[in-house]
Design a protein around this motif. Structure first.
Motif, short mmCIF file in Angstrom:
data_model
loop_
_atom_site.label_atom_id
_atom_site.label_comp_id
_atom_site.label_asym_id
_atom_site.label_seq_id
_atom_site.Cartn_x
_atom_site.Cartn_y
_atom_site.Cartn_z
N LEU A 65 1.19 -1.31 0.23
CA LEU A 65 -0.27 0.26 -0.10
C LEU A 65 0.89 1.73 -0.37
O LEU A 65 0.49 2.28 -0.86
N LEU A 66 2.17 1.35 0.76
CA LEU A 66 3.00 2.88 1.14
C LEU A 66 3.59 2.54 -0.90
O LEU A 66 3.67 3.96 -0.79
N GLN A 67 3.71 1.82 -1.11
CA GLN A 67 4.44 1.34 -2.46
C GLN A 67 2.88 1.92 -3.64
O GLN A 67 4.00 2.83 -4.27
N ALA A 68 2.24 1.97 -3.45
CA ALA A 68 1.16 2.27 -4.04
C ALA A 68 0.89 3.91 -4.04
O ALA A 68 0.41 4.67 -5.25
N LEU A 69 0.70 4.28 -2.66
CA LEU A 69 0.52 5.36 -2.55
C LEU A 69 1.45 6.76 -2.99
O LEU A 69 1.80 7.41 -3.29
N GLN A 70 2.78 5.60 -3.21
CA GLN A 70 3.86 6.89 -3.82
C GLN A 70 3.97 6.53 -4.99
O GLN A 70 4.39 7.57 -5.18
N LEU A 71 3.48 6.14 -5.75
CA LEU A 71 2.95 6.40 -7.08
C LEU A 71 1.89 7.40 -7.65
O LEU A 71 2.48 7.71 -8.79
N ASP A 72 1.09 7.13 -6.95
CA ASP A 72 0.11 8.43 -6.69
C ASP A 72 -0.98 8.65 -5.22
O ASP A 72 -1.68 7.75 -5.15
N GLY A 73 -0.33 9.26 -4.65
CA GLY A 73 -0.57 9.89 -3.28
C GLY A 73 -2.18 10.32 -3.69
O GLY A 73 -3.19 9.65 -2.14
N ASP B 36 4.73 9.88 3.69
CA ASP B 36 5.90 10.40 4.87
C ASP B 36 5.21 9.73 5.97
O ASP B 36 4.19 9.10 5.65
N PHE B 37 6.38 8.74 6.25
CA PHE B 37 5.54 7.28 6.95
C PHE B 37 7.78 7.28 8.11
O PHE B 37 8.39 7.30 6.91
N ASP B 38 7.18 7.31 9.30
CA ASP B 38 8.32 7.23 9.68
C ASP B 38 8.81 5.36 9.86
O ASP B 38 8.89 4.40 9.52
N PRO B 39 9.93 5.56 8.75
CA PRO B 39 10.97 4.72 8.76
C PRO B 39 11.29 3.80 9.67
O PRO B 39 11.62 2.39 9.38
N ARG B 40 11.85 4.03 11.12
CA ARG B 40 11.47 3.45 12.26
C ARG B 40 11.18 2.03 12.24
O ARG B 40 11.18 1.19 12.55
N LEU B 41 9.62 2.62 12.06
CA LEU B 41 8.81 0.93 12.14
C LEU B 41 9.52 0.19 11.16
O LEU B 41 8.43 -1.09 11.17
N LEU B 42 9.66 0.47 10.13
CA LEU B 42 9.99 -0.77 9.02
C LEU B 42 11.82 -1.03 9.30
O LEU B 42 11.78 -1.34 8.76
N GLY B 43 12.06 -1.33 10.49
CA GLY B 43 13.19 -0.69 10.85
C GLY B 43 14.88 -0.99 10.36
O GLY B 43 16.18 -0.74 10.61
N PHE B 44 14.24 1.11 9.95
CA PHE B 44 15.78 1.74 9.59
C PHE B 44 15.68 2.95 10.94
O PHE B 44 14.88 4.20 11.04
N HIS B 45 16.79 3.08 10.87
CA HIS B 45 16.54 3.37 12.56
C HIS B 45 17.81 4.56 12.51
O HIS B 45 18.00 4.95 13.17
N GLY C 116 1.65 7.65 11.33
CA GLY C 116 2.46 8.69 11.02
C GLY C 116 2.84 8.68 9.64
O GLY C 116 3.44 9.56 8.89
N LEU C 117 1.73 7.58 9.47
CA LEU C 117 1.37 8.02 7.48
C LEU C 117 0.72 9.31 7.04
O LEU C 117 -0.67 9.38 7.82
N ARG C 118 1.30 10.10 5.98
CA ARG C 118 0.79 11.35 5.60
C ARG C 118 0.97 10.85 4.55
O ARG C 118 2.50 11.03 4.10
N ILE C 119 -0.23 12.19 3.47
CA ILE C 119 0.23 12.12 1.96
C ILE C 119 0.14 13.65 2.07
O ILE C 119 -0.54 14.03 2.16
N VAL C 120 1.68 14.20 1.13
CA VAL C 120 0.94 15.50 1.43
C VAL C 120 1.42 15.94 0.08
O VAL C 120 2.50 15.91 -0.10
N GLY C 121 1.13 17.36 -0.06
CA GLY C 121 1.43 17.93 -1.44
C GLY C 121 2.51 18.81 -0.99
O GLY C 121 2.24 19.44 0.22
#
Length: 319
Positions: free
Chosen positions: A13-21, A225-234, A50-55
């Motif tokens: 879903l994150l990937q799909a939103l990145q293609l078109d928010g 915009d999504f907190d990368p720590r929630l995916l293990g990137f610190h 923390g997920l945000r789609i921001v113009g």
């Protein structure tokens, strides 16, 4: 919440939103092979995390020039100065790094007077500021901000060089409706047409025409915009590179393809290329420097500065 609770569907879903928010949930559901209700439920579940789609405006298309400031302060004042810069409407992101004595700030200026008011007047007279250097962003290869754009899941056909094709195009003129749209989409990039129509006082069809123009002309992008720590990137890290001039474009375009890099730009100054990367930890950063950057041509020097705190990010830059 632990990053393990984000399953494969969340990541897709994150990937799909990145293609078109602003893609309709019905289209995303069809692409993912699930129900529209499932997509909506997953999206709403991630928003409190923390997920945000921001113009975001592309500053070069609005007649603005983006500057990267490196400000060295005494340790006791860096946080206060960073907070003051974050409150300014002409800054789009502010981060603290290097043991709390250095901060980075993106400044958007339309004129030399606007730029100099901060660089030559305000900052040099600020107590506890030890030095200030300003670097003009000549070309942005990827990313409109310093934040992470789900880079781990960046699709191969997703747009990378934000604004790169429009750097030499004349500035796009904005009317009152455009400005309201930028303001509303900075709050929620997925605001509905009826909501945007109510905010602008225009019809939904008129709002859609404005959106199509802004996106088609390369003046508006949608950031995930999504907190990368929630995916293990610190470990978020600023990377400063000194590249030979003949290899500057090659290296910048190469960085734009690396999944670790969320932002890369050619800048003025001793370090002529700057990037923002997201890594799991120190070992991951070392492997990246060793195996990816180390193999690029023309690299003469590198400096890395882990981010300690993001004070401001994903702020609108419309004057």
């Amino acid at each position: 919440m632990d990053h393990d609770s984000l399953d494969e569907l969340d990541q897709r879903l994150l990937q799909a939103l990145q293609l078109d928010g602003r893609a309709p949930f019905s289209r995303i559901a069809r692409d993912l092979g699930v129900s529209e209700r499932t997509v909506a439920r997953r999206y709403q579940r991630m928003r409190p995390r923390g997920l945000r789609i921001v113009g975001q405006p592309v500053v070069s298309r609005l007649g603005l020039t983006r500057w990267l400031l490196r400000v060295h302060c005494t340790p006791d004042a860096a946080g206060t100065i960073a907070d003051a810069l974050a409150r300014r409407p002409d800054t789009s992101w502010v981060t603290l790094a290097s043991g709390g004595t250095e901060l980075y700030c993106a400044l958007n200026a339309r004129t030399a007077d606007e730029r100099n008011a901060l660089l030559l007047d305000r900052l040099p007279r600020t107590p506890h500021v030890l030095s200030v250097s300003a670097h003009c962003m000549m070309r942005i290869f990827i990313g409109a901000t310093s934040t992470w754009h789900s880079t781990r899941f960046r699709p191969q056909d997703a747009p990378a060089a934000v604004g790169s094709g429009a750097d030499s195009a004349p500035p796009l003129s904005l009317d009152a409706t455009d400005r309201v749209l930028f303001t509303e989409l900075a709050r929620d990039g997925r605001a509905t047409l009826p909501e945007l129509a109510a905010a602008t006082g225009r019809s939904p069809s008129s709002v859609q025409r404005h959106l199509d123009r802004l996106r088609g002309e390369g003046a508006l992008v949608l950031a995930v915009d999504f907190d990368p720590r929630l995916l293990g990137f610190h470990m978020a890290t600023r990377i400063w590179l000194n590249v030979t001039p003949r290899h500057l474009r090659t290296v910048g375009e190469a960085l734009a393809t690396h999944p670790q890099i969320a932002f890369a730009a050619a800048i003025t100054g001793a370090s002529n290329l700057v990037a923002s990367g997201i890594f799991r930890g120190p070992a991951d950063l070392y492997d990246y420097v060793d195996r990816r950057i180390g193999r690029l041509p023309g690299i003469q020097g590198i400096e890395t500065a882990p981010t300690l705190r993001e004070v401001k990010r994903l702020a609108p830059a419309v004057p």
